[in-house]
Design a protein around this motif. Structure first.
Motif, mmCIF file in Angstrom:
data_model
loop_
_atom_site.group_PDB
_atom_site.id
_atom_site.type_symbol
_atom_site.label_atom_id
_atom_site.label_comp_id
_atom_site.label_asym_id
_atom_site.label_seq_id
_atom_site.Cartn_x
_atom_site.Cartn_y
_atom_site.Cartn_z
ATOM 1 N N GLY A 122 -34.174 85.067 32.973
ATOM 2 C CA GLY A 122 -33.665 83.701 33.111
ATOM 3 C C GLY A 122 -32.503 83.574 34.073
ATOM 4 N N GLN A 123 -32.227 84.636 34.870
ATOM 5 C CA GLN A 123 -31.044 84.639 35.736
ATOM 6 C C GLN A 123 -31.030 83.504 36.758
ATOM 7 O OE1 GLN A 123 -32.528 87.340 34.716
ATOM 8 N NE2 GLN A 123 -30.948 88.707 33.932
ATOM 9 N N LYS A 124 -32.170 83.240 37.398
ATOM 10 C CA LYS A 124 -32.179 82.259 38.484
ATOM 11 C C LYS A 124 -31.894 80.851 37.995
ATOM 12 C CE LYS A 124 -34.821 80.591 42.433
ATOM 13 N NZ LYS A 124 -36.073 80.727 43.235
ATOM 14 N N VAL A 125 -32.576 80.433 36.944
ATOM 15 C CA VAL A 125 -32.358 79.069 36.458
ATOM 16 C C VAL A 125 -30.995 78.951 35.779
ATOM 17 C CG1 VAL A 125 -33.475 79.385 34.208
ATOM 18 C CG2 VAL A 125 -33.466 77.122 35.290
ATOM 19 N N TYR A 126 -30.501 80.059 35.207
ATOM 20 C CA TYR A 126 -29.141 80.103 34.663
ATOM 21 C C TYR A 126 -28.136 79.846 35.785
ATOM 22 C CZ TYR A 126 -24.950 82.278 32.496
ATOM 23 O OH TYR A 126 -23.692 82.545 32.014
ATOM 24 N N ALA A 127 -28.325 80.551 36.905
ATOM 25 C CA ALA A 127 -27.437 80.376 38.054
ATOM 26 C C ALA A 127 -27.528 78.962 38.612
ATOM 27 C CB ALA A 127 -27.784 81.388 39.145
ATOM 28 N N LEU A 128 -28.721 78.394 38.594
ATOM 29 C CA LEU A 128 -28.906 77.026 39.080
ATOM 30 C C LEU A 128 -28.079 76.045 38.254
ATOM 31 C CD1 LEU A 128 -30.321 74.842 40.746
ATOM 32 C CD2 LEU A 128 -32.211 74.924 39.097
ATOM 33 N N LEU A 129 -28.141 76.164 36.943
ATOM 34 C CA LEU A 129 -27.368 75.272 36.083
ATOM 35 C C LEU A 129 -25.874 75.497 36.293
ATOM 36 C CD1 LEU A 129 -27.044 73.217 33.814
ATOM 37 C CD2 LEU A 129 -27.338 75.088 32.160
ATOM 38 N N ARG A 130 -25.455 76.756 36.363
ATOM 39 C CA ARG A 130 -24.034 77.070 36.559
ATOM 40 C C ARG A 130 -23.502 76.464 37.855
ATOM 41 N NH1 ARG A 130 -23.365 83.095 37.723
ATOM 42 N NH2 ARG A 130 -24.070 82.308 39.747
ATOM 43 N N GLU A 131 -24.245 76.645 38.929
ATOM 44 C CA GLU A 131 -23.771 76.183 40.229
ATOM 45 C C GLU A 131 -23.795 74.661 40.349
ATOM 46 O OE1 GLU A 131 -22.267 78.168 42.286
ATOM 47 O OE2 GLU A 131 -22.677 79.759 40.827
ATOM 48 N N VAL A 132 -24.768 74.012 39.723
ATOM 49 C CA VAL A 132 -24.804 72.541 39.801
ATOM 50 C C VAL A 132 -23.665 71.944 38.981
ATOM 51 C CG1 VAL A 132 -26.350 72.041 37.842
ATOM 52 C CG2 VAL A 132 -26.366 70.560 39.856
ATOM 53 N N LEU A 133 -23.273 72.618 37.887
ATOM 54 C CA LEU A 133 -22.122 72.150 37.119
ATOM 55 C C LEU A 133 -20.840 72.302 37.931
ATOM 56 C CD1 LEU A 133 -22.891 73.522 33.520
ATOM 57 C CD2 LEU A 133 -23.140 71.180 34.369
ATOM 58 N N VAL A 134 -20.724 73.414 38.654
ATOM 59 C CA VAL A 134 -19.546 73.632 39.501
ATOM 60 C C VAL A 134 -19.473 72.564 40.592
ATOM 61 C CG1 VAL A 134 -18.488 75.182 41.191
ATOM 62 C CG2 VAL A 134 -19.422 76.110 39.063
ATOM 63 N N LYS A 135 -20.593 72.304 41.255
ATOM 64 C CA LYS A 135 -20.613 71.376 42.384
ATOM 65 C C LYS A 135 -20.348 69.943 41.952
ATOM 66 C CE LYS A 135 -23.329 70.059 46.428
ATOM 67 N NZ LYS A 135 -24.569 70.311 47.212
ATOM 68 N N THR A 136 -20.871 69.551 40.789
ATOM 69 C CA THR A 136 -20.724 68.166 40.340
ATOM 70 C C THR A 136 -19.475 67.933 39.502
ATOM 71 O OG1 THR A 136 -22.072 68.600 38.361
ATOM 72 C CG2 THR A 136 -23.219 67.807 40.345
ATOM 73 N N GLY A 137 -18.813 69.024 39.071
ATOM 74 C CA GLY A 137 -17.638 68.869 38.216
ATOM 75 C C GLY A 137 -17.989 68.372 36.823
ATOM 76 N N LYS A 138 -19.212 68.645 36.398
ATOM 77 C CA LYS A 138 -19.680 68.189 35.091
ATOM 78 C C LYS A 138 -19.730 69.340 34.090
ATOM 79 C CE LYS A 138 -20.897 63.953 36.460
ATOM 80 N NZ LYS A 138 -20.326 62.706 35.897
#
Length: 312
Positions: A122-138
């Protein structure tokens, strides 16, 4: 610094139609000093007894029922069957309800952090969620059931890891009513310009980088020094305690990253697919989760909880 613990819980983060298989790990340790009570004659642990507070006599566990105090001194008795019927259903999911700005959650609501790590590819989709939270500040506002108790939680990025912060429910945080507080704002609080300027300068002079290693529990370290001195002198006692059981683990959930595109489309089709995906995931995990929960509730406790007193 202590390293991450073994996996306490296995399940998935869900948002839209996406499942991210993850494991949950404790992110904190107790820093206070606990003193166990021991019988000085035999060095046996001293535990609680079931005492009738009116008669002072010990009673059998079969004579104990659970009562809920709905008014001062007035109770209703809740049976084990009634409690069992309303236990939160163990879904083994961290179900994100919505995404909110990271600065919207007051610190007073934060209760306990857990590290969340990906498992089962699940590393890739985990990283996707992590990075989108960082970028959006959510952060993701989620619900999760841990050990038959439902929690509100905030899923937020912290460097390379996602942290699940358990939150207090709204009715668990006291209101400000009754507190004698100054009015908000500089004018309302009648703070002068010179006072504000001096205070700002003081804050500037005392400012620095966040470094948790610079701050220690001085009482704890003082106790440890005393203990180490006694150990070196051979002034020790042996206390035999029953072994503790390890935490139960839930079932693993299959990675469903391909549902991300369908989640973005929304509409009735996505909602219908989401319902089917959650139902399917629930059927895969409910049997194992219920069996684990039942075993945990029926298993006898091997270690009687001893009274502990923390230093003030």
């Amino acid at each position: 610094m202590a390293t991450a613990s073994r996996t306490l819980w296995k399940g998935a983060i869900t948002f839209g139609l996406v499942h991210i298989p993850v494991g949950l790990h404790t992110a904190s340790i107790e820093q206070g000093v606990d003193f166990d009570w021991l019988d000085k004659r035999s060095m046996d642990p001293v535990g609680y007894k079931r005492i009738n507070k009116r008669t002072g006599k010990e009673i059998d566990k079969d004579d104990i029922v659970k009562g809920f105090e709905y008014e001062d001194g007035k109770y209703v008795v809740i049976s084990p069957e009634e409690i069992e019927a309303i236990y939160p259903r163990t879904t083994q999911t961290i179900e994100i309800q919505r995404f909110i700005d990271a600065n919207e959650i007051p610190f007073v609501y934060l209760e306990r952090p857990y590290y969340v790590a990906p498992i089962n590819r699940g590393q890739k989709v985990y990283a996707l969620l992590r990075e989108v939270l960082v970028k959006t500040g959510k952060v993701g506002l989620a619900k999760v059931v841990i050990s038959t108790k439902q929690h509100l939680a905030a899923l937020m990025p912290a460097g390379e890891v996602l942290v699940l912060n358990l939150l207090r429910w709204g009715d668990e945080v006291k209101s400000l009513a009754g507190l004698d507080l100054p009015a908000a704002g500089v004018k309302g609080a009648k703070v002068t310009a010179s006072e504000m300027k001096m205070a700002e300068q003081l804050v500037k002079d005392m400012s620095g980088k966040w470094n948790p290693d610079e701050f220690k529990d001085e009482f704890k370290h003082a106790v440890m020094k005393i203990a180490q001195k006694k150990v070196k002198a051979g002034d020790t006692e042996t206390v035999i305690e029953p072994e503790e059981e390890g935490p139960a683990q839930g079932a693993e959930i299959i990675d469903l990253t391909e549902l991300l595109t369908r989640s973005l489309k929304g509409g009735k089709a996505a909602k219908s697919a989401g319902s089917s995906a959650k139902k399917s995931a629930g059927s895969r995990t409910s049997a194992g989760a219920k069996k684990t929960g039942a075993a945990a509730k029926k298993a006898p406790r091997k270690k009687a909880p001893g009274p502990r007193r923390k230093a003030a």
